[in-house]
Design a protein around this motif. Structure first.
Motif, PDB file in Angstrom:
ATOM      1  N   ARG A 153      -7.984  -7.395   4.201  1.00 61.41           N
ATOM      2  CA  ARG A 153      -7.335  -6.515   3.228  1.00 61.41           C
ATOM      3  C   ARG A 153      -5.884  -6.195   3.560  1.00 61.41           C
ATOM      4  NH1 ARG A 153     -10.780  -3.088   6.184  1.00 61.41           N
ATOM      5  NH2 ARG A 153      -9.807  -1.230   7.102  1.00 61.41           N
ATOM      6  N   TRP A 154      -5.447  -6.502   4.782  1.00 63.71           N
ATOM      7  CA  TRP A 154      -4.054  -6.216   5.154  1.00 63.71           C
ATOM      8  C   TRP A 154      -3.193  -7.458   5.269  1.00 63.71           C
ATOM      9  CZ3 TRP A 154      -2.958  -1.603   4.087  1.00 63.71           C
ATOM     10  CH2 TRP A 154      -3.822  -0.540   4.342  1.00 63.71           C
ATOM     11  N   TYR A 155      -3.795  -8.637   5.433  1.00 65.86           N
ATOM     12  CA  TYR A 155      -3.001  -9.814   5.765  1.00 65.86           C
ATOM     13  C   TYR A 155      -3.328 -11.033   4.899  1.00 65.86           C
ATOM     14  CZ  TYR A 155      -1.854  -7.493  10.212  1.00 65.86           C
ATOM     15  OH  TYR A 155      -1.410  -6.621  11.168  1.00 65.86           O
ATOM     16  N   ASP A 207       0.824  -1.197   0.000  1.00 65.66           N
ATOM     17  CA  ASP A 207       0.000   0.000   0.000  1.00 65.66           C
ATOM     18  C   ASP A 207       0.865   1.256   0.000  1.00 65.66           C
ATOM     19  OD1 ASP A 207      -2.790   1.073   0.346  1.00 65.66           O
ATOM     20  OD2 ASP A 207      -1.846   1.997   2.100  1.00 65.66           O
ATOM     21  N   CYS A 233       2.036  -8.838   5.363  1.00 66.69           N
ATOM     22  CA  CYS A 233       1.250  -7.616   5.542  1.00 66.69           C
ATOM     23  C   CYS A 233       1.398  -6.731   4.311  1.00 66.69           C
ATOM     24  CB  CYS A 233       1.703  -6.864   6.793  1.00 66.69           C
ATOM     25  SG  CYS A 233       0.751  -5.353   7.088  1.00 66.69           S
ATOM     26  N   ARG A 234       0.276  -6.248   3.822  1.00 67.42           N
ATOM     27  CA  ARG A 234       0.259  -5.486   2.575  1.00 67.42           C
ATOM     28  C   ARG A 234       0.698  -4.035   2.744  1.00 67.42           C
ATOM     29  NH1 ARG A 234      -3.406  -2.510  -0.509  1.00 67.42           N
ATOM     30  NH2 ARG A 234      -5.051  -2.654   1.054  1.00 67.42           N
ATOM     31  N   LEU A 235       0.685  -3.494   3.957  1.00 68.94           N
ATOM     32  CA  LEU A 235       0.988  -2.078   4.134  1.00 68.94           C
ATOM     33  C   LEU A 235       2.336  -1.726   3.504  1.00 68.94           C
ATOM     34  CD1 LEU A 235       0.098   0.630   5.440  1.00 68.94           C
ATOM     35  CD2 LEU A 235       1.535   0.009   7.384  1.00 68.94           C
ATOM     36  N   PHE A 259      -0.478  -3.891  11.871  1.00 68.70           N
ATOM     37  CA  PHE A 259       0.114  -3.729  10.546  1.00 68.70           C
ATOM     38  C   PHE A 259       1.379  -4.580  10.397  1.00 68.70           C
ATOM     39  CE2 PHE A 259      -2.265   0.401  10.053  1.00 68.70           C
ATOM     40  CZ  PHE A 259      -3.002  -0.022   8.966  1.00 68.70           C
ATOM     41  N   GLU A 283      -6.389  -3.882  10.770  1.00 71.56           N
ATOM     42  CA  GLU A 283      -4.935  -3.790  10.879  1.00 71.56           C
ATOM     43  C   GLU A 283      -4.377  -4.611  12.048  1.00 71.56           C
ATOM     44  OE1 GLU A 283      -6.755  -0.019  12.724  1.00 71.56           O
ATOM     45  OE2 GLU A 283      -7.155  -1.418  11.091  1.00 71.56           O
TER      46      GLU A 283
END
Length: 531
Positions: free
Chosen positions: A106-108, A86, A117-119, A151, A140
């Motif tokens: 949506r994050w993992y 992201d 983790c996508r962050l 995150f 998160e």
């Protein structure tokens, strides 16, 4: 971007057959550009954009037979997981050999060994399967059998079994049996049993010890009166036990009584001579002292007395033997100081400009400069500094600027191999000009000229007709002149507007925005463009 035949493209879709915007061409990963689905594009040709990994290399050797969409921006093939972070346009790729990749939210995503983790595209080893909070608004956070993650970063010391959101909180306040957390970071000293959110707009909260704005203690009485009074008024004390927030009720009541006792009459305000004992002593940058109490932005600070407070400058101060930093450059900044736990208060001193040192490291704007070499650190201006390997501006390491060939010029100007820089950037419109230390003319704080008379103003070149050898600015006015003509200073566009009709030899100021050459009157506002 290149065009490809549609027959060469393997488009990646989700489980419902909806395109993900990612496709494969001859084992290379691509994204559809914005024009890919435009009617103007031929049905036989498609314009694609190559995708790159964190090393800025095209993503090659993708197994198109097994490549599939996992969820959000997670993809996988037989040997690797692909993540589009992201916070970065460069994809991150990890090998995986530990079973299937599972999508969490949506994050993992995770497998038997790691969470992903996508962050920022990070990976971390886990203990057991990954699960998420039931509240989808806080996706998160995640848990394995032993730990809590925010995150993708493990929250040190957090107790998984008791970890939960503070009751009725809309903001990012969480607690476990021992601690309170804000955005995944522990709030030192907060009491999890009595901690409640008061105002979600400001992230105000309170416990039995103190009041908070986010993770920071609120000590400004004006803030306590304005934003906590309604909450305190709603609290009731039983006959057997006082409310855990009774401390603030007592404080606000005492302050009101004190103001009523000390409030001067109308006659006193008009006739009394100033009393030195009640005169506010300006300590700098919004800090003051009056009757032994410390104030910030005219608000008295709870628990701050002059005997254990010392203001150092640039937002740094020492309170009760510890070093803190408070933002002072933002108008109406609330008092929420950052404690510099690693700073040695006994050795903490001013190095120059906004920089401070403590014998072990360098600090600026409330942060330890981890890349700074203390032994070779040198401050050149309020915000500009160097060590033997780096150039720093306002505490930031300028990674794209080499210290080799560095030469300080004037104000916020410096040169690297005779290339002019202003503040933290290269003056790109002046790269053909040479600026050499000792061969430049300092015209004003923001204006400099090289040996050829080429002028830079706020890092931007002025008109070639401006003579840098003779240019001067009239002090505290909107006018400037060189040996040829008079100019109006356009502060909005950082430029000079010529006044060829003015006699440069006789021009003088008649006001901050007005001048005369003995024949004509000039008002600077008449020559400035309307924005």
């Amino acid at each position: 971007m290149e065009q490809y035949q549609r027959g060469d493209i393997t488009e990646v879709t989700d489980s419902q057959g909806v395109p993900t915007g990612v496709c494969i061409v001859r084992s290379q990963l691509f994204a559809h550009s914005a024009v890919s689905h435009s009617p103007a594009v031929s049905s036989q040709n498609v314009v694609l954009r190559p995708l790159y990994n964190k090393d800025q290399q095209p993503i090659m050797n993708v197994d198109s037979a097994t490549f599939r969409y996992v969820g959000d921006r997670f993809f996988v093939d037989a040997s690797s997981i692909y993540i589009e972070p992201d916070k970065n346009a460069r994809w991150v790729i990890y090998p995986h050999q530990s079973g299937s990749i599972r999508y969490l939210n949506r994050w993992y995503a995770f497998d038997e060994q790691y969470l992903y983790c996508r962050l920022r595209g990070t990976r971390r080893a886990i203990d057991g399967a990954l699960v998420a909070l039931s509240d989808k608004n806080n996706a998160e956070y995640a848990f394995d059998d032993q730990h809590v993650y925010f995150f993708g970063k493990r929250i040190k010391g957090a107790d998984k079994a008791s970890f939960a959101k503070v009751a009725n909180a809309k903001e990012q306040f969480f607690r476990d049996k021992s601690y309170v957390y804000f955005y995944g970071k522990r709030i030192d000293g907060a009491d999890p049993e009595t901690f409640v959110e008061v105002n979600s707009f400001f992230a105000d909260a309170i416990d039995k010890h103190r009041a908070y704005c986010g993770p920071n203690e609120v000590t400004a009485l004006s803030v306590l009166q304005d934003r906590f009074a309604d909450f305190i008024a709603a609290q009731t004390d039983s006959a057997q036990q006082a409310s855990p927030y009774h401390w603030l009720k007592t404080l606000l009541h005492a302050e009101r009584c004190n103001e009523e006792v000390q409030a001067p009459s109308h006659d006193d305000l008009n006739t009394a001579e100033p009393d030195d004992s009640t005169t506010m002593l300006n300590l700098g940058d919004g800090f003051g002292e009056c009757n032994g109490d410390i104030y910030f932005a005219d608000s008295k600070l709870l628990g701050y007395r002059k005997e254990d407070f010392s203001y150092l400058g640039a937002g740094f101060f020492i309170h009760q033997g510890a070093v803190y930093w408070q933002e002072t450059e933002i108008y109406l900044a609330s008092f929420s100081p950052v404690k510099l736990a690693k700073a040695d208060a006994r050795e903490f001193r001013h190095s120059g400009g906004r920089y401070f040192v403590d014998g072990k490291g360098v600090y600026c704007a409330g942060k330890l400069l981890r890349k700074a070499d203390l032994a070779s650190f040198q401050v050149w201006s309020d915000r500009l500094a160097t060590d033997n390997q780096h150039v720093f501006y306002d505490g930031r390491c300028l990674t794209k600027v080499s210290v080799d060939g560095f030469a300080y010029l004037h104000g916020e100007y410096f040169a690297v191999n005779a290339q002019l820089h202003y503040r933290d950037k290269l003056c790109k419109r002046l790269t053909k000009q040479v600026f050499v230390q000792g061969q430049t003319r300092e015209i004003s704080a923001e204006c400099i000229a090289n040996a050829e008379g080429k002028v830079a103003y706020y890092g931007v070149p002025l008109n070639n007709k401006v003579d840098g050898h003779s240019l001067e600015f009239f002090e505290h006015s909107r006018f400037a002149k060189d040996n040829k003509q008079v100019y109006v200073v356009n502060y909005f566009a950082n430029s000079l507007i010529p006044l060829p009709q003015a006699d440069v030899t006789k021009f003088h100021l008649t006001g901050k925005k007005t001048g005369s050459d003995g024949v004509q009157q000039f008002d600077a506002d008449d020559y400035l463009p309307t924005y």
